[in-house]
Design an enzyme around this catalytic site. Structure first.
Site, PDB file in Angstrom:
ATOM      1  CG  ASP A 261      -2.252   0.741   0.978  1.00 43.04           C
ATOM      2  OD1 ASP A 261      -2.192   1.978   0.791  1.00 43.04           O
ATOM      3  OD2 ASP A 261      -3.313   0.113   0.972  1.00 43.04           O
TER       4      ASP A 261
ATOM      5  N   GLY B 220       4.689   1.676  -1.429  1.00 43.52           N
ATOM      6  CA  GLY B 220       5.025   2.223  -2.737  1.00 43.52           C
ATOM      7  C   GLY B 220       3.780   2.778  -3.402  1.00 43.52           C
TER       8      GLY B 220
ATOM      9  CG  HIS C 228     -14.792   0.742  -5.732  1.00 42.52           C
ATOM     10  ND1 HIS C 228     -15.897   0.758  -4.919  1.00 42.52           N
ATOM     11  CD2 HIS C 228     -13.723   0.919  -4.898  1.00 42.52           C
ATOM     12  CE1 HIS C 228     -15.535   0.932  -3.667  1.00 42.52           C
ATOM     13  NE2 HIS C 228     -14.227   1.030  -3.623  1.00 42.52           N
TER      14      HIS C 228
HETATM   15  C1  LIG Z   1     -10.722   1.604  -0.704  1.00 47.57           C
HETATM   16  S1  LIG Z   1      -9.204   1.210   0.048  1.00 47.57           S
HETATM   17  C2  LIG Z   1      -9.231  -0.561   0.031  1.00 47.57           C
HETATM   18  C3  LIG Z   1      -8.417  -1.158   1.134  1.00 47.57           C
HETATM   19  C4  LIG Z   1      -8.480  -2.683   1.209  1.00 47.57           C
HETATM   20  N1  LIG Z   1      -8.071  -3.315  -0.020  1.00 47.57           N
HETATM   21  C5  LIG Z   1      -9.871  -3.133   1.594  1.00 47.57           C
HETATM   22  O1  LIG Z   1     -10.631  -3.545   0.736  1.00 47.57           O
HETATM   23  O2  LIG Z   1     -10.208  -3.034   2.782  1.00 47.57           O
HETATM   24  C6  LIG Z   1      -8.018   1.617  -1.220  1.00 47.57           C
HETATM   25  C7  LIG Z   1      -6.572   1.428  -0.811  1.00 47.57           C
HETATM   26  O3  LIG Z   1      -5.732   1.862  -1.900  1.00 47.57           O
HETATM   27  C8  LIG Z   1      -4.594   2.492  -1.339  1.00 47.57           C
HETATM   28  N2  LIG Z   1      -3.947   3.371  -2.321  1.00 47.57           N
HETATM   29  C9  LIG Z   1      -4.449   4.502  -2.875  1.00 47.57           C
HETATM   30  N3  LIG Z   1      -3.582   5.024  -3.745  1.00 47.57           N
HETATM   31  C10 LIG Z   1      -2.494   4.194  -3.757  1.00 47.57           C
HETATM   32  C11 LIG Z   1      -1.271   4.201  -4.481  1.00 47.57           C
HETATM   33  N4  LIG Z   1      -1.004   5.166  -5.385  1.00 47.57           N
HETATM   34  N5  LIG Z   1      -0.396   3.194  -4.271  1.00 47.57           N
HETATM   35  C12 LIG Z   1      -0.662   2.214  -3.362  1.00 47.57           C
HETATM   36  N6  LIG Z   1      -1.838   2.149  -2.640  1.00 47.57           N
HETATM   37  C13 LIG Z   1      -2.725   3.141  -2.847  1.00 47.57           C
HETATM   38  C14 LIG Z   1      -5.171   3.243  -0.155  1.00 47.57           C
HETATM   39  O4  LIG Z   1      -4.191   3.622   0.795  1.00 47.57           O
HETATM   40  C15 LIG Z   1      -6.169   2.240   0.395  1.00 47.57           C
HETATM   41  O5  LIG Z   1      -5.593   1.411   1.374  1.00 47.57           O
END
Ligand SMILES: C[S@@+](CC[C@H](N)C(=O)[O-])C[C@H]1O[C@@H](n2cnc3c(N)ncnc32)[C@H](O)[C@@H]1O
Length: 336
Positions: free
Chosen positions: A203, A222, A241
């Site tokens: 993440d 990253g 989404h």
């Molecule tokens: C809606 S959350 C989903 C979290 C988890 N997969 C769940 O379903 O409970 C989206 C995740 O994408 C991560 N995220 C957003 N932009 C990102 C990036 N550029 N690189 C890595 N992770 C990212 C956020 O920190 C977050 O943890």
């Protein structure tokens, strides 16, 4: 009622007009810590007002409204207890949704919904108009809200995790990477179910707040638009989404680049059935679709739309399995 007016239909639409009031009652109860203060016992309004630093008469009115919403109940001696619904607003309990309530009624999200009309006119996320930042950039700058966001995501994932794990065939998989895995709630469920599995939680630096993984899990931070870790299998839940098609193809292409020839991707999302007869059964998903529009510029998608994104990233959809009764489906894809 005047002739020609359908009273029941009018009442239904009036209910929609007033629909946002209960959401703030739920959030305010949770935000004030009322459910945690009452717990399994009962408390009078004066005690509750003292514990929550609130105005006794205004709190009594909030509690009376919450009785009407079946979140609290009033005992014959005037004290308040939690109903089964109110119990769900306590923190750290199975099935808790207190952080979900606080996130979706947070000032920034609330004001973004207030600008739904602007988003519908422009197709752009109003969150960025209001805060000057994307949601994830804003969360990264506001640690308290980031913690609520992370725990809210975990609350949404926790009850779905068993069904998701059961829907993913990990035969031959030694390492599973969860891309955008948040605090590791889903990955922990995979590791519990598969004692020989190694995990990688990936993440952003602000998102990878791993609190629920063990020594079989490596945490890598990253940017999934740049590079993601290699693994036999990748899982990506509730990430696609959040983004428009262009960004989704970029994320899925980075995952494709990290997959070996025998690799497999499990894409976990609800599948929208864009069929007039099915829409009334998908109200929460349709509201989530608009929430993605105003907060992130993302969207909910149909099976065909997911297949198109996967194909554009060099992946072939090989199957779709509902994840128990969770509302999520697991879309399995392999290198095309
Ligand atoms: C809606 S959350 C989903 C979290 C988890 N997969 C769940 O379903 O409970 C989206 C995740 O994408 C991560 N995220 C957003 N932009 C990102 C990036 N550029 N690189 C890595 N992770 C990212 C956020 O920190 C977050 O943890």
């Amino acid at each position: 009622m005047s002739a020609g007016i359908d009273a029941a239909e009018r009442e239904r639409v009036v209910g929609l007009v007033f629909g946002f009031f209960p959401a703030q009652v739920v959030r305010t109860l949770a935000g004030l810590g009322v459910p945690d203060a009452i717990g399994d016992g009962s408390l009078g309004v004066e005690q509750l007002a003292g514990q929550t630093a609130t105005h006794p008469d205004a709190l009594a009115r909030l509690l009376r409204a919450a009785c009407g919403l079946d979140l609290v109940a009033r005992t014959p001696d005037g004290a308040y207890t939690l109903t089964p619904g109110g119990q769900l607003l306590r923190t750290g309990r199975p099935g808790s949704i207190g952080n979900l309530a606080q996130l979706f009624c947070h000032d920034t999200v609330w004001r973004s919904w207030g600008e739904l009309e602007w988003s519908v006119r422009t197709g752009e996320p109003s969150f960025e108009k209001i805060t000057g930042r994307s949601s994830f950039a804003y969360f990264a700058e506001h640690p308290d809200l980031n913690a609520v966001f992370t725990e809210a995501m975990a609350e949404g994932t926790r009850t779905a995790a068993a069904g998701i794990v059961a829907a993913c065939d990990l035969t031959g998989v030694t390492t599973l990477a969860d891309i955008g895995g948040g605090n590791g709630t889903l990955l922990a469920a995979f590791l519990d179910a598969h004692p020989d599995l190694q995990g990688i939680l990936f993440d952003s630096p602000s998102g990878a707040t791993a609190t629920v993984v063990d020594e079989r899990c490596e945490i890598v931070t990253g940017d999934f638009f740049q590079e993601v870790p290699a693994a036999d299998a990748h899982v990506v839940k509730s990430v696609v989404h959040d983004w428009d098609d262009e960004h989704c193809v970029a994320i899925l292409s980075r995952i494709r680049a990290a997959m070996p020839a025998h690799g497999v991707l499990f894409l976990v999302e609800p599948i929208l059935r864009d069929d007039p007869a099915a829409l009334a059964d998908q109200r929460i998903l349709l509201m989530s679709d608009l929430n993605m529009l105003v907060c992130l510029g993302g969207r909910e998608r149909t099976r065909e739309q997911f297949a198109g994104l996967l194909s554009a990233a060099g992946l072939a959809l090989t199957g779709v399995t509902p994840a128990g009764g969770s509302g999520y489906s697991v879309l399995r894809a392999v290198p095309a």
